[in-house]
Write a protein that holds these residues in place. Structure first.
Motif, short mmCIF file in Angstrom:
data_model
loop_
_atom_site.label_atom_id
_atom_site.label_comp_id
_atom_site.label_asym_id
_atom_site.label_seq_id
_atom_site.Cartn_x
_atom_site.Cartn_y
_atom_site.Cartn_z
N ALA A 220 0.84 -1.21 0.00
CA ALA A 220 0.00 0.00 0.00
C ALA A 220 0.87 1.25 0.00
O ALA A 220 0.55 2.26 -0.66
CB ALA A 220 -0.92 -0.01 1.22
N ALA A 221 2.00 1.21 0.71
CA ALA A 221 2.89 2.38 0.77
C ALA A 221 3.48 2.68 -0.60
O ALA A 221 3.56 3.85 -1.01
CB ALA A 221 4.00 2.13 1.79
N GLN A 222 3.88 1.64 -1.34
CA GLN A 222 4.45 1.87 -2.67
C GLN A 222 3.39 2.36 -3.64
O GLN A 222 3.65 3.24 -4.47
CB GLN A 222 5.10 0.58 -3.20
N LEU A 223 2.18 1.83 -3.52
CA LEU A 223 1.08 2.29 -4.38
C LEU A 223 0.81 3.78 -4.14
O LEU A 223 0.59 4.54 -5.09
CB LEU A 223 -0.16 1.45 -4.10
N ALA A 224 0.83 4.19 -2.88
CA ALA A 224 0.60 5.61 -2.56
C ALA A 224 1.67 6.50 -3.18
O ALA A 224 1.38 7.59 -3.69
CB ALA A 224 0.57 5.79 -1.04
N LYS A 225 2.91 6.03 -3.18
CA LYS A 225 4.01 6.82 -3.79
C LYS A 225 3.82 6.94 -5.30
O LYS A 225 4.01 8.02 -5.88
CB LYS A 225 5.35 6.15 -3.47
N ILE A 226 3.44 5.84 -5.95
CA ILE A 226 3.22 5.87 -7.40
C ILE A 226 2.09 6.83 -7.74
O ILE A 226 2.18 7.63 -8.69
CB ILE A 226 2.91 4.45 -7.92
N ARG A 227 1.00 6.77 -6.96
CA ARG A 227 -0.14 7.66 -7.21
C ARG A 227 0.25 9.12 -7.02
O ARG A 227 -0.12 9.99 -7.82
CB ARG A 227 -1.28 7.30 -6.26
N GLU A 228 1.02 9.37 -5.96
CA GLU A 228 1.40 10.76 -5.67
C GLU A 228 2.24 11.35 -6.80
O GLU A 228 2.00 12.47 -7.27
CB GLU A 228 2.19 10.79 -4.35
N GLU B 196 12.49 11.99 -10.53
CA GLU B 196 12.42 11.11 -9.36
C GLU B 196 12.08 9.68 -9.76
O GLU B 196 11.31 9.45 -10.70
CB GLU B 196 11.37 11.65 -8.36
N GLU B 197 12.63 8.74 -9.02
CA GLU B 197 12.35 7.33 -9.27
C GLU B 197 10.94 7.00 -8.77
O GLU B 197 10.65 7.15 -7.59
CB GLU B 197 13.37 6.45 -8.57
N ILE B 198 10.07 6.57 -9.69
CA ILE B 198 8.69 6.26 -9.33
C ILE B 198 8.58 4.82 -8.83
O ILE B 198 7.79 4.51 -7.95
CB ILE B 198 7.75 6.52 -10.53
N PHE B 199 9.37 3.93 -9.39
CA PHE B 199 9.38 2.51 -9.01
C PHE B 199 8.01 1.90 -9.18
O PHE B 199 7.48 1.21 -8.31
CB PHE B 199 9.89 2.33 -7.57
N GLY B 200 7.42 2.17 -10.35
CA GLY B 200 6.12 1.63 -10.69
C GLY B 200 5.95 1.63 -12.19
O GLY B 200 6.84 2.08 -12.92
N PRO B 201 4.80 1.16 -12.70
CA PRO B 201 4.60 1.01 -14.15
C PRO B 201 4.24 2.33 -14.83
O PRO B 201 3.17 2.48 -15.44
CB PRO B 201 3.46 0.00 -14.22
N VAL B 202 5.13 3.30 -14.73
CA VAL B 202 4.89 4.66 -15.24
C VAL B 202 6.06 5.07 -16.13
O VAL B 202 7.21 5.07 -15.69
CB VAL B 202 4.72 5.67 -14.08
N LEU B 203 5.75 5.42 -17.38
CA LEU B 203 6.76 5.79 -18.37
C LEU B 203 6.64 7.26 -18.73
O LEU B 203 5.55 7.74 -19.09
CB LEU B 203 6.58 4.94 -19.63
N SER B 204 7.74 8.01 -18.65
CA SER B 204 7.79 9.41 -19.08
C SER B 204 8.43 9.48 -20.46
O SER B 204 9.51 8.92 -20.66
CB SER B 204 8.60 10.25 -18.09
N VAL B 205 7.78 10.17 -21.38
CA VAL B 205 8.26 10.22 -22.76
C VAL B 205 8.78 11.63 -23.07
O VAL B 205 8.08 12.62 -22.87
CB VAL B 205 7.15 9.85 -23.76
N LEU B 206 10.03 11.69 -23.54
CA LEU B 206 10.64 12.93 -23.99
C LEU B 206 11.15 12.72 -25.41
O LEU B 206 11.35 11.58 -25.84
CB LEU B 206 11.80 13.35 -23.08
N THR B 207 11.39 13.79 -26.14
CA THR B 207 11.90 13.66 -27.51
C THR B 207 13.24 14.36 -27.64
O THR B 207 13.63 15.18 -26.81
CB THR B 207 10.91 14.25 -28.53
N PHE B 208 13.96 13.99 -28.72
CA PHE B 208 15.24 14.64 -29.04
C PHE B 208 15.39 14.68 -30.55
O PHE B 208 14.70 13.96 -31.29
CB PHE B 208 16.41 13.89 -28.39
N ARG B 209 16.33 15.53 -31.01
CA ARG B 209 16.57 15.63 -32.45
C ARG B 209 17.92 15.05 -32.86
O ARG B 209 18.04 14.44 -33.91
CB ARG B 209 16.48 17.10 -32.89
#
Length: 475
Positions: A334-342, A385-398
């Protein structure tokens, strides 16, 4: 999408006791205090067992048992130590199905991963280091390297049995004895490993297992008769440990957090890259310190890649970890889930666009759908920050130079992935990325013969391979 009938693995193969003590000097003993923790199944919130909490006096008992056993174990010829380690590896193989089910029950990861990834690697690490036990003088650390003594080892909850193998196998091969503290939410496979040590007739005191939370780990790290500290976990706790052992004679290795960049160039095989991206961040629910949680994609193919990635995510199945069709299991606590949600809510608040496939969430347990954020800036918390959950951040480059700049713009440096058909570009990138491991057209590939570790706030020291012996030898 095909509809699959449920294909659950049976729980009957696992025999979980109602209550567990501490494993000290080859015996199960009651703790001196009265502290008890419950370990729960994160998929159902069902209590699996009560587990003892080791206090300072219990940790001292374990360290003293390890110190006494060290005299016997370190004097044993390497070829004899190897026989015990080989025996442990064989028993792990024989009990692999049972251990895989136990890991999925206690941790929440899909049985497919426990069975096909974790357990084969656990056995492989013990086999590999058993082979080194009588060859230490040829490892490149001098003609007569000596063991350090008692190793205090603290492991995390994301790969409970695999992290145990990473720590214990090289320590034993080098002639050290061990006191290990598993994570408080996932102690059951470590306690099963204690029985495997008995089954292998390992001399009493060579491996001791003390359960508990942070205070137990702190007592182990601070114990004056511990010669070596090995920790895998968060950067915050790693800093505390480094401060605790500073100025002492203790040898220290730390494998800490990560915020890995998975970099896709326009010439990459995009379908292959999509599979690598999914494996990089959604494997083990993203509970991976080297997870590819930042996707850097070249602008010219960003839209095409994201469309393909979203289609692929729509086929992933979230649900019962013991179902062989499950791709995404339960969040560990539950603690890790709360961190991912936050952190996910912070991503939306900072202006990033959130997307998840339509997937039903079970009523009980700790669950989070696979999630993609687009429109992410380098300054966003979800990119830093390290989310440590199933969350992907997408950035682009040239340009490749911009990709390197963005990938290295992090306090972490554990891993990276590069996707390109050009060998020269791959080598150019690898030489400039400040990461302990750089994967080429793949991600999350591990082998016991290959060293693993990080730079910067991802820690120091290496585990695995010949390099992994150095941390357990006086050279």
């Amino acid at each position: 999408m095909f509809e699959y009938a449920p294909a659950p693995e049976s729980r009957d193969i696992v025999d979980i006791r109602p209550s567990y003590g501490l494993f000290i000097n080859g015996e199960w003993v009651d703790p001196l205090g009265e502290g008890r923790d419950k370990t729960v199944n994160p998929a159902s919130e069902e209590v699996l067992a009560e587990v003892a909490v080791a206090g300072e006096a219990d940790v001292d008992r374990a360290v003293q048992a390890a110190r006494k056993a060290f005299a016997v174990w370190s004097a044993m010829p390497g070829s004899e130590r190897a026989k015990y380690i080989f025996r442990i590896a064989r028993i792990i193989q024989e009990r692999a199905r049972e251990l895989a089910v136990l890991e999925s029950l206690d941790n929440g990861k899909p049985i497919r991963e426990s069975r096909d990834v974790d357990l084969p690697l656990v056995a492989a690490h013990f086999f590999y280091y058993a082979g080194w036990a009588d060859k230490l003088s040829y490892a490149g650390f001098g003609p007569s390297p000596q063991p350090l003594g008692v190793a205090g080892q603290v492991i995390p909850w994301n790969f409970p049995l695999l992290m145990l193998a990473w720590k214990i196998a090289p320590a034993l091969a080098c002639g050290n004895t061990v006191v290990l503290k598993p994570a408080e939410t996932t102690p059951l496979t470590a306690l099963a490993f204690a029985e495997i040590c008995r089954q292998a007739d390992l001399p009493p005191g060579v491996v001791n297992i003390v359960t508990g939370a942070g205070e137990t780990g702190a007592a182990l790290v601070a114990h004056p008769d511990v010669d070596k500290v090995a920790f895998t976990g968060s950067t915050e706790v790693g800093r505390l440990i480094a401060r605790s052992v500073a100025g002492s004679r203790k040898k220290l290795t730390l494998e800490l957090g990560g915020k890995a960049a998975n970099i896709v160039f326009e010439d990459a095989a995009l379908d292959q890259a999509v599979e690598g991206i999914v494996n990089g961040i959604f494997f083990n629910q993203g509970h991976v310190c080297c997870a590819g949680s930042r996707l850097l994609v070249q602008e010219s193919v960003a839209e095409e890649l994201l469309d393909a990635l979203k289609r692929r995510l729509s086929t992933l199945r979230l649900g019962d970890p013991l179902d062989k069709n499950t791709d995404i299991g339960a969040i560990n606590s539950a603690a890790q889930l709360a961190k991912i949600r936050e952190l996910s809510e912070a991503g939306e608040a900072e202006g990033a666009e959130r997307w998840s496939p339509a997937c039903p969430i079970p009523d009980k347990g700790f669950w989070f759908p696979p999630t993609i954020f687009t429109g992410v800036a380098q300054s966003h918390r979800i990119a830093r920050e390290e989310i440590f959950g199933p969350v992907l951040s997408v950035l682009t480059f040239r340009t490749p130079a911009e990709a390197v700049e963005k990938a290295n713009n992090t306090p972490y440096g554990l891993s990276a992935g590069v996707w390109t058909e050009k060998g020269s570009l791959m080598l150019w990138m690898a030489s400039r990325l400040r990461a302990g491991v750089v994967w080429s057209n793949t991600f999350n590939k591990f082998d016991p013969t290959s060293p693993f570790g990080g730079y910067k706030e991802s820690g120091y020291g290496r585990e695995g391979g010949r390099h992994g012996l150095e941390a357990y030898l006086a050279v």
